[in-house]
Scaffold this active site. Structure first.
Site, PDB file in Angstrom:
ATOM      1  N   ASN A   7       0.872  -1.176   0.000  1.00  0.00           N
ATOM      2  CA  ASN A   7       0.000   0.000   0.000  1.00  0.00           C
ATOM      3  C   ASN A   7       0.910   1.228   0.000  1.00  0.00           C
ATOM      4  OD1 ASN A   7      -1.836   1.998   0.469  1.00  0.00           O
ATOM      5  ND2 ASN A   7      -2.712   1.098   2.317  1.00  0.00           N
ATOM      6  N   ARG A  91      -2.474  -2.029  -3.501  1.00  0.00           N
ATOM      7  CA  ARG A  91      -3.645  -1.166  -3.351  1.00  0.00           C
ATOM      8  C   ARG A  91      -3.440   0.036  -4.274  1.00  0.00           C
ATOM      9  NH1 ARG A  91      -5.681   2.110   2.004  1.00  0.00           N
ATOM     10  NH2 ARG A  91      -7.598   2.840   1.060  1.00  0.00           N
ATOM     11  N   HIS A 180     -12.463   3.675  -0.437  1.00  0.00           N
ATOM     12  CA  HIS A 180     -12.612   2.649   0.613  1.00  0.00           C
ATOM     13  C   HIS A 180     -13.357   1.419   0.086  1.00  0.00           C
ATOM     14  CE1 HIS A 180     -12.620   6.164   3.707  1.00  0.00           C
ATOM     15  NE2 HIS A 180     -11.402   5.665   3.615  1.00  0.00           N
ATOM     16  N   HIS A 208     -17.610   2.986   7.113  1.00  0.00           N
ATOM     17  CA  HIS A 208     -16.151   2.990   7.317  1.00  0.00           C
ATOM     18  C   HIS A 208     -15.810   4.331   7.962  1.00  0.00           C
ATOM     19  CE1 HIS A 208     -11.880   2.040   6.036  1.00  0.00           C
ATOM     20  NE2 HIS A 208     -11.803   3.319   6.348  1.00  0.00           N
ATOM     21  N   LEU A 209     -15.594   4.301   9.275  1.00  0.00           N
ATOM     22  CA  LEU A 209     -15.363   5.553  10.013  1.00  0.00           C
ATOM     23  C   LEU A 209     -13.963   5.542  10.600  1.00  0.00           C
ATOM     24  CD1 LEU A 209     -18.785   5.625  11.967  1.00  0.00           C
ATOM     25  CD2 LEU A 209     -18.304   6.487   9.663  1.00  0.00           C
ATOM     26  N   GLY A 210     -13.054   6.264   9.961  1.00  0.00           N
ATOM     27  CA  GLY A 210     -11.670   6.327  10.448  1.00  0.00           C
ATOM     28  C   GLY A 210     -11.210   7.761  10.389  1.00  0.00           C
ATOM     29  N   ASN A 211      -9.967   7.940  10.040  1.00  0.00           N
ATOM     30  CA  ASN A 211      -9.477   9.284   9.816  1.00  0.00           C
ATOM     31  C   ASN A 211     -10.171   9.845   8.568  1.00  0.00           C
ATOM     32  OD1 ASN A 211      -7.905  11.487  10.249  1.00  0.00           O
ATOM     33  ND2 ASN A 211      -6.275  10.727   8.929  1.00  0.00           N
ATOM     34  N   ARG A 241     -10.994  16.647   6.761  1.00  0.00           N
ATOM     35  CA  ARG A 241     -11.744  17.026   5.556  1.00  0.00           C
ATOM     36  C   ARG A 241     -13.147  17.509   5.919  1.00  0.00           C
ATOM     37  NH1 ARG A 241     -10.394  11.537   3.193  1.00  0.00           N
ATOM     38  NH2 ARG A 241      -8.292  11.767   2.371  1.00  0.00           N
ATOM     39  N   ARG A 285      -9.708  10.020  19.345  1.00  0.00           N
ATOM     40  CA  ARG A 285      -9.401   9.760  20.763  1.00  0.00           C
ATOM     41  C   ARG A 285      -9.175  11.064  21.503  1.00  0.00           C
ATOM     42  NH1 ARG A 285      -5.290   5.150  19.163  1.00  0.00           N
ATOM     43  NH2 ARG A 285      -5.220   6.650  17.480  1.00  0.00           N
ATOM     44  N   GLY A 333     -15.103   3.371  13.846  1.00  0.00           N
ATOM     45  CA  GLY A 333     -16.221   2.422  13.804  1.00  0.00           C
ATOM     46  C   GLY A 333     -15.972   1.171  14.635  1.00  0.00           C
ATOM     47  N   GLU A 384      -8.434  -4.853   4.671  1.00  0.00           N
ATOM     48  CA  GLU A 384      -8.234  -4.589   3.236  1.00  0.00           C
ATOM     49  C   GLU A 384      -7.100  -5.430   2.679  1.00  0.00           C
ATOM     50  OE1 GLU A 384      -9.164   0.068   2.817  1.00  0.00           O
ATOM     51  OE2 GLU A 384      -8.223  -0.504   4.660  1.00  0.00           O
TER      52      GLU A 384
HETATM   53  P1  ADP Z   1      -7.074   5.818   8.509  1.00  0.00           P
HETATM   54  O1  ADP Z   1      -8.183   6.477   7.743  1.00  0.00           O
HETATM   55  O2  ADP Z   1      -5.865   6.694   8.679  1.00  0.00           O
HETATM   56  O3  ADP Z   1      -6.773   4.399   8.076  1.00  0.00           O
HETATM   57  P2  ADP Z   1      -8.090   4.584  10.913  1.00  0.00           P
HETATM   58  O4  ADP Z   1      -9.133   3.734  10.315  1.00  0.00           O
HETATM   59  O5  ADP Z   1      -6.887   3.936  11.499  1.00  0.00           O
HETATM   60  O6  ADP Z   1      -7.657   5.757   9.959  1.00  0.00           O
HETATM   61  O7  ADP Z   1      -8.797   5.459  12.048  1.00  0.00           O
HETATM   62  C1  ADP Z   1      -8.090   6.403  12.766  1.00  0.00           C
HETATM   63  C2  ADP Z   1      -9.066   7.068  13.729  1.00  0.00           C
HETATM   64  O8  ADP Z   1      -9.589   6.067  14.615  1.00  0.00           O
HETATM   65  C3  ADP Z   1      -8.399   8.118  14.592  1.00  0.00           C
HETATM   66  O9  ADP Z   1      -9.187   9.308  14.628  1.00  0.00           O
HETATM   67  C4  ADP Z   1      -8.390   7.471  15.959  1.00  0.00           C
HETATM   68  O10 ADP Z   1      -8.512   8.405  16.982  1.00  0.00           O
HETATM   69  C5  ADP Z   1      -9.628   6.609  15.912  1.00  0.00           C
HETATM   70  N1  ADP Z   1      -9.539   5.607  16.968  1.00  0.00           N
HETATM   71  C6  ADP Z   1      -8.677   4.586  17.079  1.00  0.00           C
HETATM   72  N2  ADP Z   1      -8.864   3.939  18.264  1.00  0.00           N
HETATM   73  C7  ADP Z   1      -9.846   4.591  18.905  1.00  0.00           C
HETATM   74  C8  ADP Z   1     -10.486   4.443  20.169  1.00  0.00           C
HETATM   75  N3  ADP Z   1     -10.121   3.485  20.999  1.00  0.00           N
HETATM   76  N4  ADP Z   1     -11.474   5.316  20.488  1.00  0.00           N
HETATM   77  C9  ADP Z   1     -11.825   6.306  19.645  1.00  0.00           C
HETATM   78  N5  ADP Z   1     -11.258   6.496  18.444  1.00  0.00           N
HETATM   79  C10 ADP Z   1     -10.296   5.670  18.078  1.00  0.00           C
END
Ligand code: ADP
Length: 400
Positions: A7, A91, A180, A208-211, A241, A285, A333, A384
């Site tokens: 990746n 990827r 994603h 899909h809830l991440g960064n 974003r 976090r 997520g 992934e």
């Molecule tokens: P990316 O899009 O960079 O792959 P990830 O899917 O790794 O991102 O998600 C990163 C996000 O997940 C960050 O905002 C991080 O704070 C949040 N996160 C990870 N662990 C926790 C947790 N234990 N509680 C709340 N948020 C979390």
């Protein structure tokens, strides 16, 4: 079979060596600061061993060479020779409308990835560099491209067209693509598998809830809508974003603050979302901690995020004429029970529930809706890399 999953980002490169049949990962790691100096972090899950090394990485070529060399290293490696790698899966961010599924990399495929550079200007060049570096390091080794956009290519025009003059679609291919895709595909298939159901009979909203965050509506195993667009800037507010908003804001900011359009869009990509709203951090976090200490702006940022996800779950249920399963995945997520609970609160009217005890889980496969509720809500950690490795194995075996 041993598949090396790559990746490649603009200044980083993640890798995993795995057996797609079992999902067993023998080694994984990260090359960072490519183009600056270069740092390799290498992990062997079976022993818990972690190696960190500073290695000059002027380009992705040296990064791939560093990966090859540590994989075969007598002390830190996991294979004796590069010949033990059967294939490489990459990827790739943007496949435009050319790729509806993964494909074996040949000259035509590379040219198509090149043609999509205007659509993915940051990632596609890095992905190509990763591919070409592997060609040099392992000549003749089969390589497969797995596109972030491919899973969304089943969307109907009513979901992917923008309401702008048609020529911008026909001549310039401006439309919703979505990203994603590999994650949405994996978690929707895995959810069906865990439930013992045929994906063809399920309406799934995948969150899909991440960064970076996106939702997908998946009807009978096919994506029918998703929230990111031509670029990943669209849809939900994310770490940095802005997500969907009135594009008139761009003109206003550019005029008032004497910015170019690119500078204003950069602000919407890098300084907005949770970071811009909270002034605290883009990291969920940090936001949760700040909200616990009654930081008002962090609380508002989280509320906006939760509200937007909640509305979109209902929107996608409407798009499909119902929903059987809601899946949560990625950093937030998978790991943020409170955020999940807040998102789900208010969707009871459509049969979506949250059992507080079951929801009190992090990073594992778990149903979190109440027993007997009409809609199943579940957490499925994304993978992934496994999906990329499996696609790679299937295409390589088909070719043989
Ligand atoms: P990316 O899009 O960079 O792959 P990830 O899917 O790794 O991102 O998600 C990163 C996000 O997940 C960050 O905002 C991080 O704070 C949040 N996160 C990870 N662990 C926790 C947790 N234990 N509680 C709340 N948020 C979390």
């Amino acid at each position: 079979m041993n598949v090396l999953v790559i990746n490649a980002g603009s200044s980083s490169l993640k890798y995993q060596l795995m057996d797609p049949a079992t999902g067993n990962v023998t080694a994984k790691g990260l090359c960072e600061r490519i183009g600056l100096d270069g740092r390799l972090t290498h992990k062997v899950p079976a022993t818990g061993k972690k190696v960190e090394k500073d290695i000059p990485m002027p380009t992705h070529k040296e990064a791939i060479e560093a990966v090859m060399s540590i994989l075969v290293d007598p002390a830190d490696g996991v294979i004796k020779s590069v010949d033990e790698i059967d294939a490489v899966g990459h990827r790739v961010l943007h496949g435009g409308d050319k790729f509806v599924e993964s494909c074996i990399i040949d000259e035509a495929c590379k040219q198509a990835i090149r043609d999509c550079i205007p659509l993915g200007p940051l990632h596609n060049p890095a992905n190509l560099m990763g591919i070409e570096a592997c060609e040099k390091a392992m000549p003749g080794k089969p390589q497969v491209a797995v596109f972030d956009t491919a899973f969304h290519m089943t969307m109907p025009p009513k979901a992917y067209r923008y309401a702008i003059p048609t020529k911008y679609y026909t001549e310039d291919h401006l439309r919703r693509y979505g990203f994603h895709g590999t994650s949405h595909r994996y978690v929707s298939l895995r959810a069906a598998e865990l439930l013992g159901r045929d994906p063809a009979e399920l309406k799934v909203v995948s969150c899909h809830l991440g960064n970076g965050s996106s939702l997908a509506a998946i009807d009978g195993g096919r994506c029918v809508d998703t929230s990111m667009g031509l670029t990943p800037l669209a849809g939900l507010p994310m770490g940095t974003r802005a997500g969907d908003m009135d594009v008139g804001v761009v003109e206003f900011i550019a005029n008032k603050y004497d910015m170019t359009i690119s500078e204003a869009v950069n602000l919407l990509n890098k300084e907005s979302g949770m970071l811009g709203l909270s002034g605290v951090s883009s990291d969920f976090r940090d936001l949760e901690q700040a909200a616990e200490k009654e930081n008002h702006r962090a609380t508002v940022a989280l509320k906006i995020f939760e509200y937007r996800v909640r509305k979109m779950i209902a929107e996608y249920a409407a798009a499909m004429g119902g929903v059987d399963v809601v899946v949560f995945t990625a950093g937030v997520g998978e790991n943020a029970p409170e955020t999940r609970a807040h998102i789900l609160h208010g969707l009871e009217f459509m049969g979506i529930t949250c059992d507080p005890e079951k929801n009190n889980c992090r990073g594992k496969e778990q149903i979190i809706s109440r027993d007997g509720a009409p809609v199943i809500v579940m957490v499925v950690p994304t993978n992934e890399e496994l999906m990329i490795a499996q696609d790679t194995m299937e295409l390589v075996l088909d070719q043989e």
